[in-house]
Write a protein that holds these residues in place. Structure first.
Motif, PDB file in Angstrom:
ATOM      1  N   ALA A 196      -9.364  -4.708  -8.843  1.00 26.57           N
ATOM      2  CA  ALA A 196     -10.731  -4.882  -9.347  1.00 26.57           C
ATOM      3  C   ALA A 196     -11.436  -6.036  -8.639  1.00 26.57           C
ATOM      4  O   ALA A 196     -12.595  -5.903  -8.224  1.00 26.57           O
ATOM      5  CB  ALA A 196     -10.695  -5.127 -10.853  1.00 26.57           C
ATOM      6  N   LEU A 197     -10.747  -7.157  -8.490  1.00 25.76           N
ATOM      7  CA  LEU A 197     -11.374  -8.292  -7.815  1.00 25.76           C
ATOM      8  C   LEU A 197     -11.633  -7.987  -6.346  1.00 25.76           C
ATOM      9  O   LEU A 197     -12.662  -8.380  -5.799  1.00 25.76           O
ATOM     10  CB  LEU A 197     -10.487  -9.527  -7.958  1.00 25.76           C
ATOM     11  CG  LEU A 197     -10.403 -10.105  -9.371  1.00 25.76           C
ATOM     12  CD1 LEU A 197      -9.398 -11.254  -9.421  1.00 25.76           C
ATOM     13  CD2 LEU A 197     -11.762 -10.558  -9.861  1.00 25.76           C
ATOM     14  N   ILE A 238     -15.245  -8.165  -4.518  1.00 24.49           N
ATOM     15  CA  ILE A 238     -15.440  -8.974  -3.310  1.00 24.49           C
ATOM     16  C   ILE A 238     -15.944  -8.107  -2.163  1.00 24.49           C
ATOM     17  O   ILE A 238     -16.845  -8.498  -1.404  1.00 24.49           O
ATOM     18  CB  ILE A 238     -14.137  -9.708  -2.946  1.00 24.49           C
ATOM     19  CG1 ILE A 238     -13.847 -10.786  -3.987  1.00 24.49           C
ATOM     20  CG2 ILE A 238     -14.215 -10.319  -1.552  1.00 24.49           C
ATOM     21  CD1 ILE A 238     -12.474 -11.393  -3.883  1.00 24.49           C
ATOM     22  N   ALA A 239     -15.379  -6.909  -2.032  1.00 23.42           N
ATOM     23  CA  ALA A 239     -15.800  -5.995  -0.967  1.00 23.42           C
ATOM     24  C   ALA A 239     -17.254  -5.565  -1.146  1.00 23.42           C
ATOM     25  O   ALA A 239     -17.918  -5.177  -0.188  1.00 23.42           O
ATOM     26  CB  ALA A 239     -14.889  -4.780  -0.945  1.00 23.42           C
ATOM     27  N   ALA A 240     -17.745  -5.654  -2.357  1.00 20.32           N
ATOM     28  CA  ALA A 240     -19.127  -5.252  -2.629  1.00 20.32           C
ATOM     29  C   ALA A 240     -20.113  -6.382  -2.346  1.00 20.32           C
ATOM     30  O   ALA A 240     -21.288  -6.287  -2.713  1.00 20.32           O
ATOM     31  CB  ALA A 240     -19.244  -4.796  -4.078  1.00 20.32           C
ATOM     32  N   GLY A 241     -19.658  -7.435  -1.683  1.00 23.46           N
ATOM     33  CA  GLY A 241     -20.536  -8.573  -1.375  1.00 23.46           C
ATOM     34  C   GLY A 241     -21.769  -8.171  -0.599  1.00 23.46           C
ATOM     35  O   GLY A 241     -22.866  -8.684  -0.841  1.00 23.46           O
ATOM     36  N   GLY A 242     -21.615  -7.247   0.349  1.00 24.55           N
ATOM     37  CA  GLY A 242     -22.773  -6.755   1.103  1.00 24.55           C
ATOM     38  C   GLY A 242     -23.758  -6.035   0.205  1.00 24.55           C
ATOM     39  O   GLY A 242     -24.978  -6.164   0.362  1.00 24.55           O
ATOM     40  N   TYR A 243     -23.234  -5.296  -0.737  1.00 25.61           N
ATOM     41  CA  TYR A 243     -24.088  -4.585  -1.688  1.00 25.61           C
ATOM     42  C   TYR A 243     -24.823  -5.592  -2.574  1.00 25.61           C
ATOM     43  O   TYR A 243     -26.005  -5.420  -2.886  1.00 25.61           O
ATOM     44  CB  TYR A 243     -23.245  -3.629  -2.521  1.00 25.61           C
ATOM     45  CG  TYR A 243     -24.037  -2.747  -3.457  1.00 25.61           C
ATOM     46  CD1 TYR A 243     -24.963  -1.834  -2.956  1.00 25.61           C
ATOM     47  CD2 TYR A 243     -23.856  -2.810  -4.828  1.00 25.61           C
ATOM     48  CE1 TYR A 243     -25.687  -1.019  -3.803  1.00 25.61           C
ATOM     49  CE2 TYR A 243     -24.578  -2.000  -5.683  1.00 25.61           C
ATOM     50  CZ  TYR A 243     -25.486  -1.104  -5.168  1.00 25.61           C
ATOM     51  OH  TYR A 243     -26.199  -0.300  -6.010  1.00 25.61           O
ATOM     52  N   VAL A 274     -24.802  -6.582 -10.547  1.00 18.86           N
ATOM     53  CA  VAL A 274     -24.052  -6.518 -11.795  1.00 18.86           C
ATOM     54  C   VAL A 274     -22.676  -5.949 -11.500  1.00 18.86           C
ATOM     55  O   VAL A 274     -22.554  -4.918 -10.837  1.00 18.86           O
ATOM     56  CB  VAL A 274     -24.774  -5.626 -12.833  1.00 18.86           C
ATOM     57  CG1 VAL A 274     -23.990  -5.567 -14.127  1.00 18.86           C
ATOM     58  CG2 VAL A 274     -26.175  -6.123 -13.078  1.00 18.86           C
ATOM     59  N   GLY A 275     -21.652  -6.626 -11.982  1.00 12.23           N
ATOM     60  CA  GLY A 275     -20.285  -6.139 -11.809  1.00 12.23           C
ATOM     61  C   GLY A 275     -19.519  -6.277 -13.111  1.00 12.23           C
ATOM     62  O   GLY A 275     -19.707  -7.224 -13.859  1.00 12.23           O
ATOM     63  N   GLN A 280     -17.038  -1.397 -12.324  1.00 13.92           N
ATOM     64  CA  GLN A 280     -18.403  -0.897 -12.197  1.00 13.92           C
ATOM     65  C   GLN A 280     -19.242  -1.940 -11.477  1.00 13.92           C
ATOM     66  O   GLN A 280     -19.183  -3.113 -11.800  1.00 13.92           O
ATOM     67  CB  GLN A 280     -19.001  -0.627 -13.575  1.00 13.92           C
ATOM     68  CG  GLN A 280     -18.268   0.436 -14.352  1.00 13.92           C
ATOM     69  CD  GLN A 280     -18.813   0.578 -15.754  1.00 13.92           C
ATOM     70  OE1 GLN A 280     -19.521  -0.276 -16.254  1.00 13.92           O
ATOM     71  NE2 GLN A 280     -18.455   1.681 -16.388  1.00 13.92           N
ATOM     72  N   ILE A 281     -19.980  -1.498 -10.474  1.00 12.27           N
ATOM     73  CA  ILE A 281     -20.888  -2.390  -9.759  1.00 12.27           C
ATOM     74  C   ILE A 281     -22.228  -1.693  -9.615  1.00 12.27           C
ATOM     75  O   ILE A 281     -22.303  -0.470  -9.604  1.00 12.27           O
ATOM     76  CB  ILE A 281     -20.339  -2.806  -8.387  1.00 12.27           C
ATOM     77  CG1 ILE A 281     -20.086  -1.588  -7.502  1.00 12.27           C
ATOM     78  CG2 ILE A 281     -19.092  -3.645  -8.530  1.00 12.27           C
ATOM     79  CD1 ILE A 281     -19.738  -1.935  -6.080  1.00 12.27           C
TER      80      ILE A 281
END
Length: 64
Positions: free
Chosen positions: A26-27, A31-36, A48-49, A59-60
């Motif tokens: 999950a973490l 973290i991988a969604a930083g660009g998003y 929102v995560g 959920q992001i």
């Protein structure tokens, strides 16, 4: 007199290793969604995560 076989219900317990694994997954996903998150912020939205260990879900998204 009828014999009724006793039954036992066992709820699935989550092991410590499984909980740690899902937490790391999950973490990592967040973290991988930083660009998003940067894209959301750039477009005037809030990132929102959410992580739910019990449901094993992440959920992001963007909140406008």
């Amino acid at each position: 007199m009828n014999y009724v076989k006793p039954s036992v219900e066992i709820q699935e317990a989550q092991t410590v290793n499984e909980a740690i694994t899902w937490t790391v997954v999950a973490l990592s996903a967040i973290i991988a969604a930083g660009g998003y998150a940067a894209w959301c912020t750039y477009n005037g939205a809030d990132f929102v995560g959410a992580v739910d260990i019990d449901d094993k879900s992440v959920q992001i998204g963007c909140s406008y």
